[in-house]
Design a protein around this motif. Structure first.
Motif, PDB file in Angstrom:
ATOM      1  N   PRO A   1      -4.554  90.315 -14.971  1.00 44.77           N
ATOM      2  CA  PRO A   1      -5.733  89.722 -14.320  1.00 44.77           C
ATOM      3  C   PRO A   1      -7.036  90.349 -14.820  1.00 44.77           C
ATOM      4  O   PRO A   1      -7.051  91.475 -15.308  1.00 44.77           O
ATOM      5  CB  PRO A   1      -5.529  90.060 -12.839  1.00 44.77           C
ATOM      6  N   GLU A   2      -8.107  89.630 -14.659  1.00 48.69           N
ATOM      7  CA  GLU A   2      -9.484  90.069 -14.903  1.00 48.69           C
ATOM      8  C   GLU A   2      -9.855  90.176 -16.377  1.00 48.69           C
ATOM      9  O   GLU A   2     -10.796  90.880 -16.723  1.00 48.69           O
ATOM     10  CB  GLU A   2      -9.769  91.397 -14.195  1.00 48.69           C
ATOM     11  N   ASP A   3      -9.111  89.514 -17.237  1.00 50.62           N
ATOM     12  CA  ASP A   3      -9.477  89.461 -18.650  1.00 50.62           C
ATOM     13  C   ASP A   3      -9.735  90.855 -19.242  1.00 50.62           C
ATOM     14  O   ASP A   3     -10.737  91.081 -19.910  1.00 50.62           O
ATOM     15  CB  ASP A   3     -10.706  88.559 -18.822  1.00 50.62           C
ATOM     16  N   VAL A   4      -8.806  91.790 -18.991  1.00 54.07           N
ATOM     17  CA  VAL A   4      -8.971  93.173 -19.446  1.00 54.07           C
ATOM     18  C   VAL A   4      -8.243  93.485 -20.746  1.00 54.07           C
ATOM     19  O   VAL A   4      -8.295  94.604 -21.233  1.00 54.07           O
ATOM     20  CB  VAL A   4      -8.510  94.182 -18.366  1.00 54.07           C
ATOM     21  N   THR A   5      -7.562  92.493 -21.301  1.00 53.44           N
ATOM     22  CA  THR A   5      -6.785  92.744 -22.503  1.00 53.44           C
ATOM     23  C   THR A   5      -6.795  91.532 -23.411  1.00 53.44           C
ATOM     24  O   THR A   5      -6.933  90.397 -22.951  1.00 53.44           O
ATOM     25  CB  THR A   5      -5.321  93.118 -22.151  1.00 53.44           C
ATOM     26  N   GLN A   6      -6.634  91.803 -24.690  1.00 59.40           N
ATOM     27  CA  GLN A   6      -6.492  90.710 -25.654  1.00 59.40           C
ATOM     28  C   GLN A   6      -5.028  90.387 -25.881  1.00 59.40           C
ATOM     29  O   GLN A   6      -4.695  89.432 -26.577  1.00 59.40           O
ATOM     30  CB  GLN A   6      -7.138  91.083 -26.977  1.00 59.40           C
ATOM     31  N   TYR A   7      -4.126  91.178 -25.295  1.00 58.61           N
ATOM     32  CA  TYR A   7      -2.695  90.998 -25.520  1.00 58.61           C
ATOM     33  C   TYR A   7      -2.045  90.134 -24.449  1.00 58.61           C
ATOM     34  O   TYR A   7      -2.420  90.176 -23.287  1.00 58.61           O
ATOM     35  CB  TYR A   7      -1.985  92.359 -25.550  1.00 58.61           C
ATOM     36  N   VAL A   8      -1.061  89.371 -24.885  1.00 55.97           N
ATOM     37  CA  VAL A   8      -0.252  88.563 -23.974  1.00 55.97           C
ATOM     38  C   VAL A   8       1.214  88.817 -24.269  1.00 55.97           C
ATOM     39  O   VAL A   8       1.580  89.229 -25.375  1.00 55.97           O
ATOM     40  CB  VAL A   8      -0.541  87.045 -24.106  1.00 55.97           C
ATOM     41  N   LEU A   9       2.041  88.587 -23.261  1.00 52.36           N
ATOM     42  CA  LEU A   9       3.477  88.510 -23.461  1.00 52.36           C
ATOM     43  C   LEU A   9       3.797  87.031 -23.567  1.00 52.36           C
ATOM     44  O   LEU A   9       3.541  86.270 -22.631  1.00 52.36           O
ATOM     45  CB  LEU A   9       4.244  89.121 -22.289  1.00 52.36           C
ATOM     46  N   CYS A  10       4.299  86.611 -24.706  1.00 47.82           N
ATOM     47  CA  CYS A  10       4.614  85.208 -24.943  1.00 47.82           C
ATOM     48  C   CYS A  10       6.120  85.016 -24.800  1.00 47.82           C
ATOM     49  O   CYS A  10       6.904  85.556 -25.578  1.00 47.82           O
ATOM     50  CB  CYS A  10       4.163  84.788 -26.335  1.00 47.82           C
ATOM     51  N   VAL A  11       6.498  84.241 -23.793  1.00 45.19           N
ATOM     52  CA  VAL A  11       7.906  83.940 -23.548  1.00 45.19           C
ATOM     53  C   VAL A  11       8.188  82.562 -24.129  1.00 45.19           C
ATOM     54  O   VAL A  11       7.477  81.602 -23.844  1.00 45.19           O
ATOM     55  CB  VAL A  11       8.227  83.951 -22.039  1.00 45.19           C
ATOM     56  N   GLU A  12       9.236  82.491 -24.926  1.00 40.32           N
ATOM     57  CA  GLU A  12       9.605  81.215 -25.539  1.00 40.32           C
ATOM     58  C   GLU A  12      10.902  80.696 -24.917  1.00 40.32           C
ATOM     59  O   GLU A  12      11.892  81.416 -24.818  1.00 40.32           O
ATOM     60  CB  GLU A  12       9.778  81.386 -27.043  1.00 40.32           C
ATOM     61  N   LEU A  13      10.836  79.450 -24.468  1.00 38.70           N
ATOM     62  CA  LEU A  13      11.997  78.744 -23.926  1.00 38.70           C
ATOM     63  C   LEU A  13      12.184  77.484 -24.766  1.00 38.70           C
ATOM     64  O   LEU A  13      11.208  76.834 -25.135  1.00 38.70           O
ATOM     65  CB  LEU A  13      11.770  78.341 -22.465  1.00 38.70           C
ATOM     66  N   ASP A  14      13.450  77.149 -25.047  1.00 34.32           N
ATOM     67  CA  ASP A  14      13.664  75.940 -25.842  1.00 34.32           C
ATOM     68  C   ASP A  14      13.528  74.693 -24.973  1.00 34.32           C
ATOM     69  O   ASP A  14      13.239  74.772 -23.781  1.00 34.32           O
ATOM     70  CB  ASP A  14      15.001  75.993 -26.595  1.00 34.32           C
ATOM     71  N   ARG A  15      13.723  73.548 -25.574  1.00 36.01           N
ATOM     72  CA  ARG A  15      13.534  72.273 -24.863  1.00 36.01           C
ATOM     73  C   ARG A  15      14.519  72.099 -23.709  1.00 36.01           C
ATOM     74  O   ARG A  15      14.294  71.291 -22.826  1.00 36.01           O
ATOM     75  CB  ARG A  15      13.682  71.097 -25.838  1.00 36.01           C
ATOM     76  N   HIS A  16      15.607  72.882 -23.721  1.00 33.13           N
ATOM     77  CA  HIS A  16      16.585  72.833 -22.629  1.00 33.13           C
ATOM     78  C   HIS A  16      16.302  73.930 -21.606  1.00 33.13           C
ATOM     79  O   HIS A  16      17.136  74.208 -20.747  1.00 33.13           O
ATOM     80  CB  HIS A  16      18.006  72.960 -23.174  1.00 33.13           C
ATOM     81  N   GLU A  17      15.128  74.591 -21.780  1.00 28.66           N
ATOM     82  CA  GLU A  17      14.651  75.650 -20.892  1.00 28.66           C
ATOM     83  C   GLU A  17      15.509  76.912 -20.970  1.00 28.66           C
ATOM     84  O   GLU A  17      15.564  77.702 -20.039  1.00 28.66           O
ATOM     85  CB  GLU A  17      14.529  75.139 -19.455  1.00 28.66           C
ATOM     86  N   THR A  18      16.154  77.114 -22.099  1.00 26.78           N
ATOM     87  CA  THR A  18      16.938  78.309 -22.348  1.00 26.78           C
ATOM     88  C   THR A  18      16.054  79.349 -23.024  1.00 26.78           C
ATOM     89  O   THR A  18      15.286  79.028 -23.933  1.00 26.78           O
ATOM     90  CB  THR A  18      18.140  77.982 -23.263  1.00 26.78           C
ATOM     91  N   PHE A  19      16.187  80.593 -22.595  1.00 25.71           N
ATOM     92  CA  PHE A  19      15.397  81.690 -23.135  1.00 25.71           C
ATOM     93  C   PHE A  19      15.653  81.866 -24.622  1.00 25.71           C
ATOM     94  O   PHE A  19      16.783  81.909 -25.079  1.00 25.71           O
ATOM     95  CB  PHE A  19      15.737  82.979 -22.377  1.00 25.71           C
ATOM     96  N   VAL A  20      14.555  82.010 -25.403  1.00 22.95           N
ATOM     97  CA  VAL A  20      14.643  82.225 -26.842  1.00 22.95           C
ATOM     98  C   VAL A  20      14.213  83.645 -27.190  1.00 22.95           C
ATOM     99  O   VAL A  20      14.887  84.335 -27.940  1.00 22.95           O
ATOM    100  CB  VAL A  20      13.778  81.200 -27.612  1.00 22.95           C
ATOM    101  N   GLY A  21      13.072  84.099 -26.643  1.00 25.43           N
ATOM    102  CA  GLY A  21      12.592  85.441 -26.957  1.00 25.43           C
ATOM    103  C   GLY A  21      11.238  85.727 -26.340  1.00 25.43           C
ATOM    104  O   GLY A  21      10.616  84.849 -25.731  1.00 25.43           O
ATOM    105  N   ILE A  22      10.808  86.986 -26.500  1.00 21.64           N
ATOM    106  CA  ILE A  22       9.511  87.435 -25.989  1.00 21.64           C
ATOM    107  C   ILE A  22       8.819  88.231 -27.083  1.00 21.64           C
ATOM    108  O   ILE A  22       9.416  89.088 -27.714  1.00 21.64           O
ATOM    109  CB  ILE A  22       9.663  88.341 -24.742  1.00 21.64           C
ATOM    110  N   LEU A  23       7.540  87.942 -27.275  1.00 21.24           N
ATOM    111  CA  LEU A  23       6.716  88.686 -28.211  1.00 21.24           C
ATOM    112  C   LEU A  23       5.440  89.125 -27.535  1.00 21.24           C
ATOM    113  O   LEU A  23       4.909  88.422 -26.671  1.00 21.24           O
ATOM    114  CB  LEU A  23       6.348  87.820 -29.419  1.00 21.24           C
ATOM    115  N   MET A  24       4.931  90.289 -27.948  1.00 22.30           N
ATOM    116  CA  MET A  24       3.593  90.688 -27.529  1.00 22.30           C
ATOM    117  C   MET A  24       2.662  90.227 -28.639  1.00 22.30           C
ATOM    118  O   MET A  24       2.874  90.540 -29.807  1.00 22.30           O
ATOM    119  CB  MET A  24       3.496  92.201 -27.340  1.00 22.30           C
ATOM    120  N   GLU A  25       1.664  89.443 -28.272  1.00 25.63           N
ATOM    121  CA  GLU A  25       0.731  88.886 -29.248  1.00 25.63           C
ATOM    122  C   GLU A  25      -0.698  89.142 -28.807  1.00 25.63           C
ATOM    123  O   GLU A  25      -0.964  89.412 -27.641  1.00 25.63           O
ATOM    124  CB  GLU A  25       0.945  87.378 -29.366  1.00 25.63           C
ATOM    125  N   SER A  26      -1.604  89.040 -29.759  1.00 30.96           N
ATOM    126  CA  SER A  26      -3.019  89.167 -29.402  1.00 30.96           C
ATOM    127  C   SER A  26      -3.765  87.906 -29.781  1.00 30.96           C
ATOM    128  O   SER A  26      -3.276  87.053 -30.461  1.00 30.96           O
ATOM    129  CB  SER A  26      -3.649  90.362 -30.099  1.00 30.96           C
TER     130      SER A  26
END
Length: 113
Positions: A88-113
């Motif tokens: 919260p509060e726009d304190v970081t340029q980093y995000v945790l990106c969670v990827e789910l496929d079209r069947h809503e199955t977990f694919v992976g997580i990356l930290m990105e900026s």
């Protein structure tokens, strides 16, 4: 067309994936890196204002993550869902990106900026 209930379901699956990934002890665990980085970099006042403690537990940090307002809930047919979470509060340029496929199955997580 995706509806609010589907969005909530996808968000919950992504949050569950983040918490599950945090419990793994794999090298270069992206969720661990994200939490550790922000616990080191952000001032105690930030944590007090958002969590009521100057030194929060990692799970507390994960529980306050917000979905980025820029998530595309309707990706192209051949694309996966990519749900970005940030503090919260726009304190970081980093995000945790969670990827789910079209069947809503977990694919992976990356930290990105």
């Amino acid at each position: 067309m995706i509806n609010t209930e589907q969005i909530q379901k996808l968000e919950q699956k992504a949050r569950t994936a983040i918490l599950s990934a945090y419990q793994q002890d794999a090298d270069e665990n992206q969720v661990h890196l994200y939490v550790e980085h922000h616990l080191e970099e952000l001032e105690p006042d930030y944590w007090v204002n958002n969590l009521g403690t100057a030194i929060p537990q990692p799970v507390q940090v994960l529980n306050i993550l917000e979905v980025s307002p820029y998530v595309d809930w309707m990706p192209e047919e051949d694309e996966n869902y990519r749900i970005d979470f940030t503090l919260p509060e726009d304190v970081t340029q980093y995000v945790l990106c969670v990827e789910l496929d079209r069947h809503e199955t977990f694919v992976g997580i990356l930290m990105e900026s």
